[in-house]
Design a protein around this motif. Sequence first.
Motif, PDB file in Angstrom:
ATOM      1  N   SER A  69      48.615  48.183  41.460  1.00 37.40           N
ATOM      2  CA  SER A  69      47.328  48.083  40.779  1.00 37.40           C
ATOM      3  C   SER A  69      46.266  47.660  41.779  1.00 37.40           C
ATOM      4  O   SER A  69      46.570  47.217  42.892  1.00 37.40           O
ATOM      5  CB  SER A  69      47.398  47.071  39.627  1.00 37.40           C
ATOM      6  N   LYS A  71      44.178  45.224  41.217  1.00 40.11           N
ATOM      7  CA  LYS A  71      43.841  43.823  41.020  1.00 40.11           C
ATOM      8  C   LYS A  71      44.073  43.047  42.317  1.00 40.11           C
ATOM      9  O   LYS A  71      45.139  43.101  42.910  1.00 40.11           O
ATOM     10  CB  LYS A  71      44.689  43.225  39.903  1.00 40.11           C
ATOM     11  N   SER A  88      35.540  43.338  45.796  1.00 45.76           N
ATOM     12  CA  SER A  88      36.653  43.870  45.009  1.00 45.76           C
ATOM     13  C   SER A  88      36.563  45.392  44.922  1.00 45.76           C
ATOM     14  O   SER A  88      35.481  45.957  44.744  1.00 45.76           O
ATOM     15  CB  SER A  88      36.630  43.272  43.603  1.00 45.76           C
ATOM     16  N   ARG A  94      40.717  46.816  36.082  1.00 43.63           N
ATOM     17  CA  ARG A  94      41.992  46.900  36.789  1.00 43.63           C
ATOM     18  C   ARG A  94      42.554  48.302  36.620  1.00 43.63           C
ATOM     19  O   ARG A  94      42.781  48.761  35.505  1.00 43.63           O
ATOM     20  CB  ARG A  94      42.982  45.883  36.222  1.00 43.63           C
TER      21      ARG A  94
END
Length: 310
Positions: A69, A71, A88, A94
Amino acid sequence: PWIPLDSFYTPSMAWTQPTGVLAPFAALCPATDAELNDTTVSLNEVQRRLAGSAEPFIELANSSPHWASTKGIVWTTASIPFPEDWESVSGDTRWFVPPQTPLAFAACPSRIAAGKERVLPAELPSLWGSVELQLAAGGELLDAFTFESNMEAPWHTGQHSIEKTTLHARNADANWKTTGAAAGQTAGSWNSWQAQPEWGLNDDVLHVIHSTGFAAPTGEVVPIAFQVTAPDEEAWEVHWTIENNIGASVASNVEVPALVQGDQPLLCQWDGIRGSTYAAIGPYLLKVVLQSVQSHRLVRAQAPIYVCPH
């Protein structure tokens, strides 16, 4: 609720996770007890920003057999990044990345994706100039890529991306070259040099000595040259094939394979001849298969090569 993007309505679609709960349906998203590992994600293809260039994007790939993922994954192109320079990849969203799957990010995905390519919206770091793009998670560097002029093939333009030719390699061990795709990029799908994920640029057995071949006005032909080394002490049959950018074979030694054994490498050449004419200018893919005479084991390797005007 789980809501897929319309363009991903396929068996390997990408789904968001707005609530923090893993999806209970296999094949679409990981099972609730699936262990996700962000460290399996790496950089895979980049379209940098230039005046008049195509839409910039960054492609990540999960080359492992397990789900991953976005995340916790961050990126930056700051030369000496401070903590606040890391952004990010997916913000508050996500995204799950299926096994053996690439996933691209762009400010405007609709300018890139024309079919089932996996291209998602994201705020990209600066991709102007010869910057170093770094990818990290959990305080550890996952991958890094610096634009260098020797990565650009002779046909490179602002409409061409730079692809990783080595699927499982990272950082300084990775090799990057201009895409061989006719569209100029392969965002959200396997790279042109990674059409078969089980293949790789295996430096232990395949070393390209001269990757660019051409016919000089004088009639002299400068061939593409490469050497093949046996993986161990067994005797190995060497089969090599050269394919164009649509996967058609233009040359090979399949009918008369060579043998290699021990530490002495086998030197091979292709003079660029296809049938009775010189091959068309453009990118080609060199594929080598070694088959052990004793155990019949197979070892594969590939590398991009080029036929260019003089």
